[in-house]
Motif scaffolding. Structure first.
Motif, PDB file in Angstrom:
ATOM      1  N   MET A  25       0.832  -1.203   0.000  1.00 54.79           N
ATOM      2  CA  MET A  25       0.000   0.000   0.000  1.00 54.79           C
ATOM      3  C   MET A  25       0.869   1.256   0.000  1.00 54.79           C
ATOM      4  SD  MET A  25      -3.020   1.085   2.669  1.00 54.79           S
ATOM      5  CE  MET A  25      -1.898   1.228   4.074  1.00 54.79           C
ATOM      6  N   PRO A  26       0.511   2.249  -0.807  1.00 51.10           N
ATOM      7  CA  PRO A  26       1.287   3.498  -0.821  1.00 51.10           C
ATOM      8  C   PRO A  26       1.372   4.130   0.566  1.00 51.10           C
ATOM      9  CG  PRO A  26      -0.239   3.439  -2.668  1.00 51.10           C
ATOM     10  CD  PRO A  26      -0.581   2.264  -1.791  1.00 51.10           C
ATOM     11  N   ALA A  27       2.539   4.619   0.919  1.00 50.88           N
ATOM     12  CA  ALA A  27       2.753   5.225   2.233  1.00 50.88           C
ATOM     13  C   ALA A  27       1.841   6.425   2.444  1.00 50.88           C
ATOM     14  CB  ALA A  27       4.219   5.642   2.378  1.00 50.88           C
ATOM     15  N   LEU A  28       1.462   7.094   1.360  1.00 51.62           N
ATOM     16  CA  LEU A  28       0.627   8.284   1.483  1.00 51.62           C
ATOM     17  C   LEU A  28      -0.717   7.981   2.127  1.00 51.62           C
ATOM     18  CD1 LEU A  28       0.295  11.302   0.833  1.00 51.62           C
ATOM     19  CD2 LEU A  28      -0.687  10.621  -1.372  1.00 51.62           C
ATOM     20  N   PHE A  29      -1.263   6.774   1.888  1.00 53.62           N
ATOM     21  CA  PHE A  29      -2.550   6.423   2.485  1.00 53.62           C
ATOM     22  C   PHE A  29      -2.457   6.484   4.014  1.00 53.62           C
ATOM     23  CE2 PHE A  29      -4.604   3.727  -1.118  1.00 53.62           C
ATOM     24  CZ  PHE A  29      -4.180   4.644  -2.054  1.00 53.62           C
TER      25      PHE A  29
END
Length: 231
Positions: free
Chosen positions: A214-218
């Motif tokens: 999962m993208p860290a931004l989430f």
């Protein structure tokens, strides 16, 4: 863009973790020298790359690619027969719980609504201090989405029709909330990620399952308000 993670590769196919805002293949609206996934992966591997399925440019995550026209045909047939299992992660407005979206969605080419089905499961919910469309202290949820059909913008449409807009969706979503989240966190992308893909290898017959982190931004968005977590 040249550093595209290859999750798996053999002599027949490969799976990559597509970056956000990168089209899979060239289209008529792009500049002649614009980057796209099949071109970049071809440069990395030194091989001809064949597209198998669709993933919007704004969506990141697992993409299956073929290394020959015949392999592309066999893999495409699995998508057409709906035997491929796909799991997406999305950051959405509200707390959907778990269930199935069965509402028809718009088919852009046909200009009418068509049947579509998506399972959803809420993984975590946090409360924010944001307000939009008359709702105060909005909740944000991390949700797993598993489509049974492959319609145009199916996940984005299903979430938006139930008021569980995907964060960063500028076409179907809540523009006011998108702007508020960008102002607070700096996040500026569609928060939709193709996390898992499960299919059968056409040559070996093996069940293949590949996952893109999962993208860290989430998590960064959720961490901004996590101290007031409600689930």
């Amino acid at each position: 863009m040249s550093n595209i993670p290859i999750l798996y590769q053999d002599e027949h196919l490969l799976l990559v973790d597509k970056p956000v805002d990168l089209p899979i293949h060239k289209n008529d609206h792009m500049a002649y020298d614009a980057p796209y996934l099949t071109k970049l992966v071809g440069e990395i591997t030194g091989q001809w790359i064949y597209n198998v399925h669709r993933l919007d440019a704004k969506t990141s995550g697992v993409v299956l690619l073929a290394l020959s026209p015949d392999m592309a045909r066999q893999l495409t047939q699995q998508f057409e027969k709906r035997t491929v299992e796909k799991t997406y992660l999305a950051l959405v407005k509200g707390s959907p719980g778990s269930g199935t979206f069965d509402e028809p969605v718009l088919d852009r080419k046909k200009g009418k609504r068509v049947k579509a089905s998506t399972d959803y499961e809420t993984l975590e919910t946090i409360r924010t201090d944001l307000s939009s469309k008359g709702v105060d202290d909005l909740e944000l949820s991390l949700v797993a989405l598993r489509p049974h059909t492959g319609r145009w913008h199916q996940l984005r449409q299903h979430c938006a029709r139930q008021r569980y807009d995907i964060i960063g969706d500028t076409q179907h979503g809540d523009w006011t909330l998108n702007r508020l989240i960008t102002d607070r966190t700096g996040a500026h992308r569609l928060c939709l990620h193709a996390q898992k893909l499960r299919f059968q290898h056409p040559i070996t017959g093996a069940d293949m399952e590949m996952e893109a982190e999962m993208p860290a931004l989430f998590l960064e968005i959720m961490d901004h308000w996590r101290d007031t977590s409600v689930a």
